[in-house]
Design an enzyme around this catalytic site. Structure first.
Site, mmCIF file in Angstrom:
data_model
loop_
_atom_site.group_PDB
_atom_site.id
_atom_site.type_symbol
_atom_site.label_atom_id
_atom_site.label_comp_id
_atom_site.label_asym_id
_atom_site.label_seq_id
_atom_site.Cartn_x
_atom_site.Cartn_y
_atom_site.Cartn_z
ATOM 1 N N LEU A 75 0.802 -1.218 0.000
ATOM 2 C CA LEU A 75 0.000 0.000 0.000
ATOM 3 C C LEU A 75 0.839 1.274 0.000
ATOM 4 O O LEU A 75 0.305 2.370 0.183
ATOM 5 C CB LEU A 75 -0.951 -0.001 1.196
ATOM 6 C CG LEU A 75 -1.908 -1.206 1.246
ATOM 7 C CD1 LEU A 75 -2.801 -1.124 2.476
ATOM 8 C CD2 LEU A 75 -2.751 -1.288 -0.016
ATOM 9 N N CYS A 76 2.159 1.154 -0.199
ATOM 10 C CA CYS A 76 3.027 2.338 -0.255
ATOM 11 C C CYS A 76 2.936 3.016 -1.620
ATOM 12 O O CYS A 76 2.758 2.362 -2.648
ATOM 13 C CB CYS A 76 4.483 1.948 0.005
ATOM 14 S SG CYS A 76 4.869 1.732 1.745
ATOM 15 N N HIS A 77 3.083 4.336 -1.605
ATOM 16 C CA HIS A 77 3.106 5.093 -2.844
ATOM 17 C C HIS A 77 4.504 5.050 -3.464
ATOM 18 O O HIS A 77 5.508 4.899 -2.765
ATOM 19 C CB HIS A 77 2.734 6.560 -2.579
ATOM 20 C CG HIS A 77 1.343 6.735 -2.057
ATOM 21 N ND1 HIS A 77 1.028 6.588 -0.733
ATOM 22 C CD2 HIS A 77 0.179 7.047 -2.700
ATOM 23 C CE1 HIS A 77 -0.274 6.797 -0.563
ATOM 24 N NE2 HIS A 77 -0.804 7.076 -1.732
ATOM 25 N N MET A 111 8.570 4.582 5.514
ATOM 26 C CA MET A 111 8.720 3.197 5.089
ATOM 27 C C MET A 111 9.979 2.998 4.259
ATOM 28 O O MET A 111 10.616 1.938 4.304
ATOM 29 C CB MET A 111 7.489 2.736 4.307
ATOM 30 C CG MET A 111 6.207 2.660 5.133
ATOM 31 S SD MET A 111 6.405 1.729 6.675
ATOM 32 C CE MET A 111 6.985 0.145 6.066
ATOM 33 N N GLU A 112 10.349 4.020 3.490
ATOM 34 C CA GLU A 112 11.574 3.914 2.692
ATOM 35 C C GLU A 112 12.801 3.829 3.598
ATOM 36 O O GLU A 112 13.718 3.028 3.350
ATOM 37 C CB GLU A 112 11.686 5.114 1.747
ATOM 38 C CG GLU A 112 10.782 5.050 0.529
ATOM 39 C CD GLU A 112 9.300 5.226 0.836
ATOM 40 O OE1 GLU A 112 8.472 4.902 -0.032
ATOM 41 O OE2 GLU A 112 8.949 5.701 1.955
ATOM 42 N N ASP A 126 23.636 -11.834 5.529
ATOM 43 C CA ASP A 126 24.078 -12.725 4.457
ATOM 44 C C ASP A 126 25.600 -12.725 4.330
ATOM 45 O O ASP A 126 26.212 -13.768 4.110
ATOM 46 C CB ASP A 126 23.438 -12.299 3.135
ATOM 47 C CG ASP A 126 23.903 -13.154 1.976
ATOM 48 O OD1 ASP A 126 23.833 -14.398 2.074
ATOM 49 O OD2 ASP A 126 24.354 -12.585 0.961
#
Length: 324
Positions: A75-77, A111-112, A126
């Site tokens: 739902l992120c733009h 969110m980014e 990793d």
């Protein structure tokens, strides 16, 4: 249900319509840490892991992930990111990760920044798993955000110094500018300072941008986690709104008048207006705080004055360095 922006009035998931929101400069800072063994920390710091270029690989992964957050989080733009920075620090048993994302648009970049931290941390995992398969990525969290209707927000449970960066080489850039904070002016000095610090091996947080009237709050934010160095720009002149020196003096434990005078002398070689700068410098605990002017030229002069002394200064403040 309606209090959650990503749910409609029937409780169904939706993408928020941001078309009516104003475009403003928006910045978000997130952090996390990979808890591992002292052996791994030493190997990464020495760039001696079986998989080479550990931090460079993780940094690129974090930046790439931030740019693709809209593809990863449903739902992120999709945002036009103007800047993504990923930096690392060390404690005895962890590698800390911090990401700063910036855009100018109608919705935030929290969110980014969080995605950059998460993916950079997973990439670290990793890279080190051959030596420590039990490493754990912890505490991915938002530290602060700026822009939009709500303005500035800072996490109340501020990270401890070791959770941000190696304390000997951590720095924060603070910008005092009402115009930049409102998104009506471009920040022409903060990125210059951040780049200068990065080139000298600092883990950099910021630029943090605050309007002149809230620079005391900005300084408190910059001092969160007790970084080794805080460099501010702007708010040092004779304008009625210029309040950076007063805010700085209010928190200093000791002044370093020679540092501030050196910056003014550098400026006077270029323009007589440099004498109007009221910038100060000093210590808050073991954090060095230096005010610089708000012009690109003034910042250039300030950095030139700091360049030959900053390492020696920080070494003395931390209890090392020659005193003769």
């Amino acid at each position: 249900m309606s209090d959650l922006s990503h749910l409609d009035d029937q409780g169904r998931a939706r993408m928020v319509d941001v078309s009516a929101k104003a475009d403003t400069t928006r910045v978000a800072v997130a952090a996390g840490e990979l808890v591992t063994t002292p052996e791994v920390v030493a190997l990464v710091r020495a760039d001696d892991m079986p998989k080479a270029d550990v931090l460079a690989t993780a940094r690129i992964a974090g930046i790439a992930a931030a740019k693709r957050t809209w593809e990863l989080i449903p739902l992120c733009h999709q945002l036009a990111l103007s800047s993504v920075k990923v930096s690392f620090g060390f404690t005895d048993t962890s590698i800390t990760v911090e990401a700063t994302a910036k855009t100018k648009g109608p919705t935030g970049v929290e969110m980014e920044a969080l995605t950059a931290v998460a993916v950079a941390g997973l990439t670290l995992h990793d890279m080190v798993k051959a030596v420590d398969p039990g490493a754990v990525m912890n505490g991915v969290r938002l530290i602060s955000k700026d822009g939009g209707k709500r303005g500035h927000w800072t996490r109340e449970d501020a990270p401890a110094p070791e959770a941000v960066a190696s304390p000997e080489r951590s720095a924060v850039v603070l910008v005092s500018s009402t115009g930049v904070a409102a998104g009506t002016r471009e920040d022409t000095t903060g990125p210059v300072i951040a780049r200068w610090l990065t080139e000298r091996g600092f883990a950099v947080r910021g630029p943090l941008v605050y309007p002149d009237a809230r620079i005391a709050e900005g300084l408190a934010d910059a001092l969160t986690g007790a970084p080794a160095l805080v460099l501010s720009t702007g708010g040092t002149g004779a304008s009625p709104t210029d309040a950076t020196p007063e805010a700085t003096l209010a928190v200093l434990d000791r002044e370093l008048p020679g540092v501030a005078e050196s910056i003014r002398r550098r400026g006077l070689e270029v323009t007589p207006h440099a004498v109007l700068s009221r910038g100060v410098a000093g210590l808050v605990g073991r954090t060095v705080v230096v005010n610089m002017p708000g012009s690109p030229g003034g910042v250039k002069d300030g950095l030139a004055a700091l360049d030959p002394i900053v390492d020696h200064l920080l070494a003395q403040v931390s209890g090392g360095g020659a005193h003769e």
